[in-house]
Design a protein around this motif. Structure first.
Motif, PDB file in Angstrom:
ATOM      1  N   ILE A   3      16.408  97.895 -72.192  1.00 13.65           N
ATOM      2  CA  ILE A   3      16.574  98.988 -72.942  1.00 13.65           C
ATOM      3  C   ILE A   3      17.749  99.597 -72.861  1.00 13.65           C
ATOM      4  CG2 ILE A   3      14.158  99.283 -73.401  1.00 13.65           C
ATOM      5  CD1 ILE A   3      14.134 102.049 -71.671  1.00 13.65           C
ATOM      6  N   LEU A   4      18.318 100.442 -74.062  1.00 12.44           N
ATOM      7  CA  LEU A   4      19.523 100.869 -73.940  1.00 12.44           C
ATOM      8  C   LEU A   4      19.313 102.533 -73.673  1.00 12.44           C
ATOM      9  CD1 LEU A   4      21.551  99.099 -76.592  1.00 12.44           C
ATOM     10  CD2 LEU A   4      21.204  98.598 -74.146  1.00 12.44           C
ATOM     11  N   LEU A   5      19.981 103.391 -73.172  1.00 15.94           N
ATOM     12  CA  LEU A   5      19.936 104.823 -73.060  1.00 15.94           C
ATOM     13  C   LEU A   5      21.034 105.594 -73.219  1.00 15.94           C
ATOM     14  CD1 LEU A   5      17.161 106.476 -70.786  1.00 15.94           C
ATOM     15  CD2 LEU A   5      19.648 107.017 -70.755  1.00 15.94           C
ATOM     16  N   HIS A   6      20.948 106.860 -73.784  1.00 15.12           N
ATOM     17  CA  HIS A   6      22.099 107.810 -73.527  1.00 15.12           C
ATOM     18  C   HIS A   6      21.514 109.110 -73.850  1.00 15.12           C
ATOM     19  CE1 HIS A   6      22.222 108.729 -78.099  1.00 15.12           C
ATOM     20  NE2 HIS A   6      21.582 107.516 -78.394  1.00 15.12           N
ATOM     21  N   ASP A   7      22.450 110.005 -73.503  1.00  8.78           N
ATOM     22  CA  ASP A   7      21.919 111.540 -73.724  1.00  8.78           C
ATOM     23  C   ASP A   7      22.165 111.840 -74.844  1.00  8.78           C
ATOM     24  OD1 ASP A   7      21.317 113.550 -71.821  1.00  8.78           O
ATOM     25  OD2 ASP A   7      22.769 112.514 -70.401  1.00  8.78           O
ATOM     26  N   GLU A   8      21.672 113.150 -75.457  1.00 10.89           N
ATOM     27  CA  GLU A   8      22.149 113.697 -76.727  1.00 10.89           C
ATOM     28  C   GLU A   8      23.626 113.906 -76.736  1.00 10.89           C
ATOM     29  OE1 GLU A   8      19.671 117.185 -77.155  1.00 10.89           O
ATOM     30  OE2 GLU A   8      18.150 115.957 -78.403  1.00 10.89           O
ATOM     31  N   LEU A   9      24.228 113.188 -77.784  1.00 11.10           N
ATOM     32  CA  LEU A   9      25.718 113.328 -77.822  1.00 11.10           C
ATOM     33  C   LEU A   9      26.047 114.168 -79.284  1.00 11.10           C
ATOM     34  CD1 LEU A   9      26.447 110.283 -76.002  1.00 11.10           C
ATOM     35  CD2 LEU A   9      26.754 112.374 -75.028  1.00 11.10           C
ATOM     36  N   PRO A  10      25.710 115.231 -79.650  1.00 14.06           N
ATOM     37  CA  PRO A  10      26.030 115.660 -80.907  1.00 14.06           C
ATOM     38  C   PRO A  10      27.537 115.335 -81.612  1.00 14.06           C
ATOM     39  CG  PRO A  10      25.607 117.381 -79.652  1.00 14.06           C
ATOM     40  CD  PRO A  10      25.326 116.310 -78.956  1.00 14.06           C
ATOM     41  N   GLU A  11      28.393 115.656 -80.682  1.00 12.11           N
ATOM     42  CA  GLU A  11      29.762 115.614 -80.987  1.00 12.11           C
ATOM     43  C   GLU A  11      30.031 114.037 -81.600  1.00 12.11           C
ATOM     44  OE1 GLU A  11      29.700 114.694 -76.480  1.00 12.11           O
ATOM     45  OE2 GLU A  11      28.615 115.767 -77.705  1.00 12.11           O
ATOM     46  N   PHE A  12      29.290 113.054 -81.469  1.00 11.06           N
ATOM     47  CA  PHE A  12      29.472 111.757 -81.942  1.00 11.06           C
ATOM     48  C   PHE A  12      29.092 111.674 -83.510  1.00 11.06           C
ATOM     49  CE2 PHE A  12      30.221 110.717 -77.367  1.00 11.06           C
ATOM     50  CZ  PHE A  12      31.645 110.339 -77.577  1.00 11.06           C
ATOM     51  N   GLY A  13      28.116 112.876 -83.730  1.00 13.12           N
ATOM     52  CA  GLY A  13      27.608 112.751 -85.305  1.00 13.12           C
ATOM     53  C   GLY A  13      26.301 111.663 -85.447  1.00 13.12           C
ATOM     54  N   GLY A  14      25.754 111.713 -86.581  1.00 11.38           N
ATOM     55  CA  GLY A  14      24.610 110.759 -86.537  1.00 11.38           C
ATOM     56  C   GLY A  14      23.476 111.653 -86.368  1.00 11.38           C
ATOM     57  N   PRO A  15      22.323 111.010 -86.781  1.00 11.60           N
ATOM     58  CA  PRO A  15      21.107 111.509 -86.815  1.00 11.60           C
ATOM     59  C   PRO A  15      20.205 111.197 -85.459  1.00 11.60           C
ATOM     60  CG  PRO A  15      20.781 109.655 -88.025  1.00 11.60           C
ATOM     61  CD  PRO A  15      22.320 109.843 -87.570  1.00 11.60           C
ATOM     62  N   VAL A  16      20.504 110.871 -84.354  1.00 11.22           N
ATOM     63  CA  VAL A  16      20.129 110.465 -83.432  1.00 11.22           C
ATOM     64  C   VAL A  16      19.879 111.474 -82.470  1.00 11.22           C
ATOM     65  CG1 VAL A  16      19.696 108.895 -81.342  1.00 11.22           C
ATOM     66  CG2 VAL A  16      20.653 108.037 -83.495  1.00 11.22           C
ATOM     67  N   ALA A  17      18.634 111.912 -82.006  1.00  9.74           N
ATOM     68  CA  ALA A  17      18.227 113.007 -81.061  1.00  9.74           C
ATOM     69  C   ALA A  17      17.155 112.457 -80.239  1.00  9.74           C
ATOM     70  CB  ALA A  17      18.311 114.247 -81.663  1.00  9.74           C
ATOM     71  N   SER A  18      16.950 113.571 -79.128  1.00 11.42           N
ATOM     72  CA  SER A  18      15.831 113.116 -78.414  1.00 11.42           C
ATOM     73  C   SER A  18      14.659 113.394 -78.956  1.00 11.42           C
ATOM     74  CB  SER A  18      15.898 113.928 -77.009  1.00 11.42           C
ATOM     75  OG  SER A  18      15.780 115.241 -77.329  1.00 11.42           O
ATOM     76  N   PRO A  19      13.597 112.879 -78.715  1.00 11.62           N
ATOM     77  CA  PRO A  19      12.127 113.278 -79.163  1.00 11.62           C
ATOM     78  C   PRO A  19      11.721 114.928 -79.122  1.00 11.62           C
ATOM     79  CG  PRO A  19      11.898 111.327 -77.927  1.00 11.62           C
ATOM     80  CD  PRO A  19      13.096 111.864 -77.759  1.00 11.62           C
ATOM     81  N   HIS A  20      12.165 115.568 -78.317  1.00 14.10           N
ATOM     82  CA  HIS A  20      11.986 116.894 -77.938  1.00 14.10           C
ATOM     83  C   HIS A  20      12.932 117.700 -79.044  1.00 14.10           C
ATOM     84  CE1 HIS A  20       9.986 116.630 -74.409  1.00 14.10           C
ATOM     85  NE2 HIS A  20      10.802 115.932 -73.709  1.00 14.10           N
ATOM     86  N   ALA A  21      14.198 117.097 -79.478  1.00  9.76           N
ATOM     87  CA  ALA A  21      14.672 117.848 -80.824  1.00  9.76           C
ATOM     88  C   ALA A  21      13.953 117.799 -81.921  1.00  9.76           C
ATOM     89  CB  ALA A  21      16.181 117.125 -80.766  1.00  9.76           C
ATOM     90  N   HIS A  22      13.248 116.581 -82.078  1.00  9.89           N
ATOM     91  CA  HIS A  22      12.389 116.561 -83.200  1.00  9.89           C
ATOM     92  C   HIS A  22      11.052 116.888 -83.206  1.00  9.89           C
ATOM     93  CE1 HIS A  22      15.738 114.168 -85.114  1.00  9.89           C
ATOM     94  NE2 HIS A  22      15.859 113.307 -84.225  1.00  9.89           N
ATOM     95  N   GLY A  23      10.842 117.545 -82.079  1.00 12.83           N
ATOM     96  CA  GLY A  23       9.197 117.848 -82.104  1.00 12.83           C
ATOM     97  C   GLY A  23       8.162 116.791 -81.533  1.00 12.83           C
TER      98      GLY A  23
END
Length: 141
Positions: free
Chosen positions: A58-78
């Motif tokens: 599996i691939l993994l990364h931290d939340e990186l809002p400066e790169f844009g896009g809709p990807v966020a951690s499950p905690h950010a989406h509830g």
């Protein structure tokens, strides 16, 4: 298990808040091996990591809002929108995997049990909001 030029045709790419802690959790809970890790410029967040576990990667990364896009951690989406299903060879492996994950900090919300499709099955949530399901076929009688 570095796949390099021949990666599997489908890989999960997990976004987390707390990448280094997530890597440590997956190593302890699931026996993962971090085969590659690149830190973000801030030296705190994981820009990209590869984790070998359960015969896959599996691939993994931290939340990186400066790169844009809709990807966020499950905690950010509830909460998580998918479950990662791990197929194991033996029913006792389901209980062992769930116990190891729980000892490392996961929360079991569906204890391992025998289910109608002829398997031992259970589900848990890891500390980073991702849902994991463990499944093994019951012995054929």
């Amino acid at each position: 298990m570095a796949f390099g030029r021949n990666p599997p045709s489908l890989q999960a790419h997990l976004c987390v808040k707390g990448g280094l802690e997530a890597i440590a959790f997956y190593e302890k809970a699931f026996g993962a091996e971090c085969t590659f890790k690149q830190m973000a410029q801030d030296g705190v967040r994981v820009l990209h990591a590869n984790l070998a576990l359960f015969g896959s990667e599996i691939l993994l990364h931290d939340e990186l809002p400066e790169f844009g896009g809709p990807v966020a951690s499950p905690h950010a989406h509830g909460g998580a929108s998918i479950a990662l299903n791990v197929n194991l060879p033996n029913p006792s492996d389901v209980d062992a995997a769930m116990a190891r994950a729980e000892a490392a900090g996961a929360i079991i919300f569906m204890p391992a049990g025998d289910v109608f499709w002829g398997a031992r099955y259970g589900r848990l949530t890891d500390p980073f909001g991702h849902v994991w399901a463990f499944n093994a076929p019951l012995a054929q009688g």
